[in-house]
Design a protein around this motif. Structure first.
Motif, PDB file in Angstrom:
ATOM      1  N   LEU A  13       0.425   4.429  33.731  1.00  0.00           N
ATOM      2  CA  LEU A  13       0.621   5.440  34.271  1.00  0.00           C
ATOM      3  C   LEU A  13       1.220   6.366  33.667  1.00  0.00           C
ATOM      4  O   LEU A  13       1.233   7.843  34.126  1.00  0.00           O
ATOM      5  N   ILE A  14       1.574   6.582  32.321  1.00  0.00           N
ATOM      6  CA  ILE A  14       1.708   7.454  31.543  1.00  0.00           C
ATOM      7  C   ILE A  14       0.747   7.712  30.251  1.00  0.00           C
ATOM      8  O   ILE A  14       0.848   8.068  29.242  1.00  0.00           O
ATOM      9  N   THR A  15      -0.540   7.310  30.754  1.00  0.00           N
ATOM     10  CA  THR A  15      -1.957   7.665  30.079  1.00  0.00           C
ATOM     11  C   THR A  15      -2.049   6.605  28.880  1.00  0.00           C
ATOM     12  O   THR A  15      -2.961   6.858  28.066  1.00  0.00           O
ATOM     13  N   LEU A  16      -1.326   5.490  28.641  1.00  0.00           N
ATOM     14  CA  LEU A  16      -1.567   4.634  27.699  1.00  0.00           C
ATOM     15  C   LEU A  16      -3.004   3.804  28.219  1.00  0.00           C
ATOM     16  O   LEU A  16      -2.882   3.346  29.462  1.00  0.00           O
ATOM     17  N   MET A  17      -3.726   3.664  27.390  1.00  0.00           N
ATOM     18  CA  MET A  17      -4.869   2.566  27.542  1.00  0.00           C
ATOM     19  C   MET A  17      -4.764   1.298  27.118  1.00  0.00           C
ATOM     20  O   MET A  17      -5.410   0.535  26.173  1.00  0.00           O
ATOM     21  N   ASP A  18      -3.971   0.436  27.887  1.00  0.00           N
ATOM     22  CA  ASP A  18      -3.588  -0.905  27.886  1.00  0.00           C
ATOM     23  C   ASP A  18      -4.653  -1.450  28.790  1.00  0.00           C
ATOM     24  O   ASP A  18      -5.413  -0.797  29.069  1.00  0.00           O
ATOM     25  N   ILE A  19      -4.773  -2.855  29.087  1.00  0.00           N
ATOM     26  CA  ILE A  19      -5.577  -3.533  29.683  1.00  0.00           C
ATOM     27  C   ILE A  19      -5.736  -2.778  31.298  1.00  0.00           C
ATOM     28  O   ILE A  19      -6.894  -2.474  31.602  1.00  0.00           O
ATOM     29  N   THR A  20      -4.630  -2.519  31.900  1.00  0.00           N
ATOM     30  CA  THR A  20      -4.947  -1.955  33.334  1.00  0.00           C
ATOM     31  C   THR A  20      -5.273  -0.500  33.022  1.00  0.00           C
ATOM     32  O   THR A  20      -6.058   0.035  33.872  1.00  0.00           O
ATOM     33  N   GLY A  21      -4.965   0.186  32.014  1.00  0.00           N
ATOM     34  CA  GLY A  21      -5.232   1.701  31.852  1.00  0.00           C
ATOM     35  C   GLY A  21      -6.919   1.674  31.683  1.00  0.00           C
ATOM     36  O   GLY A  21      -7.329   2.589  32.200  1.00  0.00           O
ATOM     37  N   VAL A  22      -7.413   0.798  30.922  1.00  0.00           N
ATOM     38  CA  VAL A  22      -8.797   0.710  30.774  1.00  0.00           C
ATOM     39  C   VAL A  22      -9.331   0.519  32.030  1.00  0.00           C
ATOM     40  O   VAL A  22     -10.492   0.904  32.391  1.00  0.00           O
ATOM     41  N   ALA A  23      -8.993  -0.543  32.918  1.00  0.00           N
ATOM     42  CA  ALA A  23      -9.592  -0.885  34.256  1.00  0.00           C
ATOM     43  C   ALA A  23      -9.586   0.264  35.058  1.00  0.00           C
ATOM     44  O   ALA A  23     -10.661   0.468  35.971  1.00  0.00           O
ATOM     45  N   SER A  24      -8.361   0.946  35.271  1.00  0.00           N
ATOM     46  CA  SER A  24      -8.257   2.219  35.972  1.00  0.00           C
ATOM     47  C   SER A  24      -9.359   3.372  35.745  1.00  0.00           C
ATOM     48  O   SER A  24      -9.809   3.895  36.475  1.00  0.00           O
TER      49      SER A  24
END
Length: 239
Positions: free
Chosen positions: A173-184
């Motif tokens: 939610l603060i723009t980091l591309m972790d696993i959830t960030g990549v999926a989103s």
């Protein structure tokens, strides 16, 4: 199901998994370093020492992690001039730093309470026996109390590690591309929400079960007396 979009996104998911594990273990390491002295202060009978620690744990255990994350990341912007004066704005404008800082403080609060419970569960007789041998202060904690408390607290701490790993999904939610960030990010462009979030869930499952296996091995090594002993064959008297 669109497996092609999943296959094409695997390199990004692997990169996100690396970031997830990195954030998790950095936060855990620093949080544990902070939690040990905090737990010792927490069990102090001096209220001037224990109450500030109790207030720290009360806040971070009593408020949602998402609120804490927004307070650090977005709230820091209201104090940008002060942070620039102190030379800290370069850190607080970085989402990676804000994510790690928030997770570190959160896990430090939970781990402090876990260790406090472990310290208070150390048998009083063992402590008194150590004192009878002349141990006191830091030596008593280092050789008797903390090792015993660590073994007692390990099952609860393993749950905290898994919770923190799952909680890293909030840093997306603060723009980091972790696993959830990549999926989103990929799902927002392809609309393959089911396939991509299912893939993210599988990545989390693999990491979680890997951690569970690691902690089972550690618990088994530290609790050798609990291992199942092989049944001994009954001895036959010689006639």
């Amino acid at each position: 199901m669109n497996f092609e979009i999943v296959w094409d996104s695997l390199p990004r998911f692997l990169s996100g998994a690396v970031l997830t594990v990195e954030i998790t273990f950095i936060s855990l390491a620093i949080g544990l370093i902070l939690a040990i002295p905090l737990a010792i202060l927490r069990v102090s009978r001096n209220p001037l020492v224990s109450l500030p620690v109790q207030g720290f744990t009360f806040f971070f255990r009593g408020t949602p992690l998402l609120v804490q994350l927004f307070l650090v990341y977005y709230g820091a912007g209201q104090f940008s001039e002060t942070l620039r004066t102190l030379g800290l704005w370069v850190l607080f404008r970085d989402p990676w730093f804000c994510g790690v800082l928030t997770l570190t403080l959160n896990t430090a609060a939970y781990t402090c309470e876990i260790l406090r419970g472990g310290i208070q569960a150390v048998p009083h007789g063992e402590v008194e026996a150590a004192r009878a041998f002349g141990m006191s202060g830091s030596k008593l904690y280092r050789r008797i109390i903390l090792p015993k408390a660590a073994r007692i607290a390990l099952p609860a701490y393993s749950n905290e590690v898994i919770f923190l790993l799952q909680a890293t999904s909030l840093v997306s939610l603060i723009t980091l591309m972790d696993i959830t960030g990549v999926a989103s990010r990929v799902a927002a462009r392809s609309f393959a929400f089911y396939e991509l979030y299912l893939t993210a869930a599988i990545f989390y499952l693999v990491i979680v079960y890997g951690l569970q296996g690691l902690f089972r091995r550690i618990e088994r090594r530290l609790s050798g007396h609990l291992r199942d002993r092989p049944l001994e064959e009954p001895s036959v008297p010689r006639g």
